[in-house]
Design a protein around this motif. Sequence first.
Motif, short mmCIF file in Angstrom:
data_model
loop_
_atom_site.label_atom_id
_atom_site.label_comp_id
_atom_site.label_asym_id
_atom_site.label_seq_id
_atom_site.Cartn_x
_atom_site.Cartn_y
_atom_site.Cartn_z
N THR A 185 30.57 -46.68 -39.47
CA THR A 185 30.89 -47.49 -38.29
C THR A 185 31.38 -48.86 -38.74
O THR A 185 30.81 -49.46 -39.64
CB THR A 185 29.64 -47.63 -37.39
N GLY A 186 32.46 -49.34 -38.13
CA GLY A 186 33.03 -50.64 -38.47
C GLY A 186 34.04 -50.59 -39.60
O GLY A 186 34.69 -51.60 -39.90
N GLN A 187 34.22 -49.44 -40.21
CA GLN A 187 35.15 -49.32 -41.34
C GLN A 187 36.60 -49.33 -40.87
O GLN A 187 36.95 -48.68 -39.88
CB GLN A 187 34.87 -48.02 -42.08
N LYS A 188 37.43 -50.06 -41.59
CA LYS A 188 38.87 -50.09 -41.30
C LYS A 188 39.51 -48.85 -41.89
O LYS A 188 39.16 -48.41 -42.99
CB LYS A 188 39.50 -51.35 -41.88
N VAL A 189 40.45 -48.28 -41.13
CA VAL A 189 41.14 -47.06 -41.57
C VAL A 189 42.63 -47.19 -41.30
O VAL A 189 43.07 -48.07 -40.56
CB VAL A 189 40.58 -45.80 -40.85
N SER A 194 49.38 -46.49 -38.95
CA SER A 194 48.87 -47.55 -38.08
C SER A 194 47.42 -47.87 -38.44
O SER A 194 46.65 -46.99 -38.84
CB SER A 194 48.94 -47.11 -36.62
N PRO A 195 47.03 -49.15 -38.28
CA PRO A 195 45.66 -49.53 -38.60
C PRO A 195 44.70 -49.14 -37.48
O PRO A 195 45.08 -49.03 -36.32
CB PRO A 195 45.75 -51.06 -38.71
N GLY A 196 43.45 -48.96 -37.87
CA GLY A 196 42.41 -48.67 -36.90
C GLY A 196 41.06 -49.09 -37.45
O GLY A 196 40.95 -49.55 -38.59
N VAL A 197 40.05 -48.94 -36.63
CA VAL A 197 38.67 -49.21 -37.05
C VAL A 197 37.77 -48.18 -36.38
O VAL A 197 38.00 -47.80 -35.23
CB VAL A 197 38.24 -50.65 -36.72
N ILE A 198 36.77 -47.71 -37.10
CA ILE A 198 35.82 -46.76 -36.53
C ILE A 198 34.84 -47.55 -35.67
O ILE A 198 34.02 -48.30 -36.19
CB ILE A 198 35.09 -45.97 -37.64
N ASP A 199 34.97 -47.39 -34.36
CA ASP A 199 34.10 -48.09 -33.41
C ASP A 199 32.71 -47.49 -33.37
O ASP A 199 31.72 -48.21 -33.22
CB ASP A 199 34.68 -48.03 -31.99
N ALA A 200 32.63 -46.16 -33.43
CA ALA A 200 31.34 -45.49 -33.33
C ALA A 200 31.44 -44.10 -33.93
O ALA A 200 32.52 -43.52 -34.02
CB ALA A 200 30.91 -45.39 -31.87
N ALA A 247 40.91 -47.74 -45.25
CA ALA A 247 41.85 -48.80 -45.60
C ALA A 247 41.28 -49.55 -46.80
O ALA A 247 40.06 -49.74 -46.90
CB ALA A 247 42.03 -49.76 -44.42
N PRO A 248 42.14 -49.96 -47.71
CA PRO A 248 41.62 -50.70 -48.87
C PRO A 248 41.05 -52.04 -48.41
O PRO A 248 41.56 -52.66 -47.48
CB PRO A 248 42.85 -50.90 -49.75
N ASP A 249 39.96 -52.44 -49.05
CA ASP A 249 39.41 -53.76 -48.77
C ASP A 249 40.33 -54.81 -49.39
O ASP A 249 40.65 -54.72 -50.58
CB ASP A 249 38.00 -53.90 -49.36
N LEU A 250 40.75 -55.75 -48.59
CA LEU A 250 41.62 -56.82 -49.08
C LEU A 250 40.75 -57.96 -49.60
O LEU A 250 39.67 -58.22 -49.06
CB LEU A 250 42.55 -57.30 -47.97
N PRO A 251 41.21 -58.65 -50.63
CA PRO A 251 40.42 -59.78 -51.13
C PRO A 251 40.28 -60.87 -50.07
O PRO A 251 41.17 -61.07 -49.24
CB PRO A 251 41.22 -60.29 -52.32
N THR A 252 39.17 -61.55 -50.08
CA THR A 252 38.93 -62.67 -49.17
C THR A 252 38.83 -63.94 -49.99
O THR A 252 38.78 -63.91 -51.23
CB THR A 252 37.62 -62.48 -48.39
N GLU A 253 38.77 -65.08 -49.29
CA GLU A 253 38.65 -66.36 -49.99
C GLU A 253 37.38 -66.39 -50.83
O GLU A 253 37.35 -66.99 -51.90
CB GLU A 253 38.64 -67.51 -48.98
N ASP A 254 36.32 -65.74 -50.38
CA ASP A 254 35.05 -65.72 -51.12
C ASP A 254 35.19 -65.02 -52.46
O ASP A 254 34.45 -65.29 -53.40
CB ASP A 254 33.96 -65.02 -50.31
#
Length: 95
Positions: A10-14, A36-42, A85-92
């Motif tokens: 849940t919450g994963q980007k796809v 197209s991008p999506g996210v697993i809502d539930a 979806a691959p995790d993109l780097p963040t500022e952290d």
Amino acid sequence: MIQEHKGFRTGQKVHMKVDTTGGLPDGGEVTFPAGSPGVIDAIRDFGGRQGIGFEVAIWSHDPEQTIVNVFDDGDGDPNEFFRAAPDLPTEDDDE
């Protein structure tokens, strides 16, 4: 509600692997192309033939054109419909 199933959570980007069609609040319909991008809502147990299902929100550049489609065990393996979806780097990550 189920938090993880078949390697997805849940919450994963796809990213969608197939064209996906759904209804809009105004009664219209939109089709998003594969990629197209999506996210697993539930992730839910619908029981019976449907079994476990993924509710996936899919969108384009226009947030008013977001649809939610369900892909369940009765449809087949979720890997046929979407991929993580691959995790993109963040500022952290720079620290």
